[in-house]
Scaffold this active site. Sequence first.
Site, short mmCIF file in Angstrom:
data_model
loop_
_atom_site.label_atom_id
_atom_site.label_comp_id
_atom_site.label_asym_id
_atom_site.label_seq_id
_atom_site.Cartn_x
_atom_site.Cartn_y
_atom_site.Cartn_z
N SER A 123 0.82 -1.22 0.00
CA SER A 123 0.00 0.00 0.00
C SER A 123 0.85 1.26 0.00
O SER A 123 1.94 1.30 0.61
CB SER A 123 -0.89 0.00 1.24
OG SER A 123 -1.51 1.26 1.44
N TYR A 148 -2.20 0.12 10.07
CA TYR A 148 -2.34 -0.52 8.76
C TYR A 148 -1.06 -0.37 7.95
O TYR A 148 -0.54 -1.33 7.38
CB TYR A 148 -3.52 0.08 8.02
CG TYR A 148 -3.64 -0.39 6.58
CD1 TYR A 148 -3.99 -1.70 6.28
CD2 TYR A 148 -3.37 0.49 5.52
CE1 TYR A 148 -4.07 -2.13 4.96
CE2 TYR A 148 -3.46 0.06 4.20
CZ TYR A 148 -3.81 -1.25 3.93
OH TYR A 148 -3.89 -1.68 2.62
#
Length: 311
Positions: A123, A148
């Site tokens: 990501s 995250y």
Amino acid sequence: MRVLVTGGAGFIGSHLCERLVSLGHDVVCIDNFNDFYDPRLKKANIKGIRMRTYRADIRDYSKLQRIFRKEKPSKIVHLAAMAGVRPSIKAPGLYNEVNVTGTLNLLELSRLHKVGHFIFGSSSSVYGMNSRVPFSEDDATDNMISPYAATKRIGEYYCRVYSSLHGMDITCLRFFTVYGPRCRPDLAAMKFMTKIDSNEPLEFYGDGSTMRDYTYVDDIVDGIVAALGKRFRYEIINLGDSKPVKLKDMLQTIEAALKKKAIVIRKPIPPGDVVATFADIRKAKKLLGYRPKVAFRIGIAKMAKWYRETR
């Protein structure tokens, strides 16, 4: 080739599985169909895709092992994860279990079953509050601001370790703000579209100047498929559009696509949100021949058409 796709019923995963099947590949899908959002949406995502689907949690090593033994995949695309920056702040332990332990389980089983080619879905959030733009794969990633992001970076580290120790060919693809048909309900483009169409107020964070490198899902799938066709001992590669869009412009584009005006409630920028994302895609172009094709306005129009047709 036989490709095992984790998270194959999700937003990006279902598009990838559909593309791989259309290209004549044998596809195995693993998804846990959890309640992060309505699992009926995931079932709808993969309806009609000719592949074998297993309901399994990537934390369940024994169940994964049985699938590996039965299916004997030649390549892995690991997309399964607990997603989202803001939810990770509330449940960091869960994000660590799924995104770190789950990734480690898949790497270890790939090693044991001699799966030499592994693609990891990472990501852009790993860049955190990086002030240098566009974001390059060589930039430091020591300014992350969400659990995250940390779990995705740890996943990249484990990929590097397995590549170095065991000679596995591994590519980590850093996705930048993916949108399009089948978009997850928690993502901004989908939330805005739903709220505007339903004449419900939507939360608008900050003054609208924050920017995201919105990337159409078909372009992301092009990049993944290209990575499956190339083998590198270990690489990290950005996949984005490299044309950031301001939040206020994103809202106006969705309003134009739906031909409706938003009811806006202004809120401060929440913890964990970065100011901007912006992909340097020169490496993707060089190594993968990656060329994003879908302009943001066109992509939103396609997404709005899908949204209206499926509601």
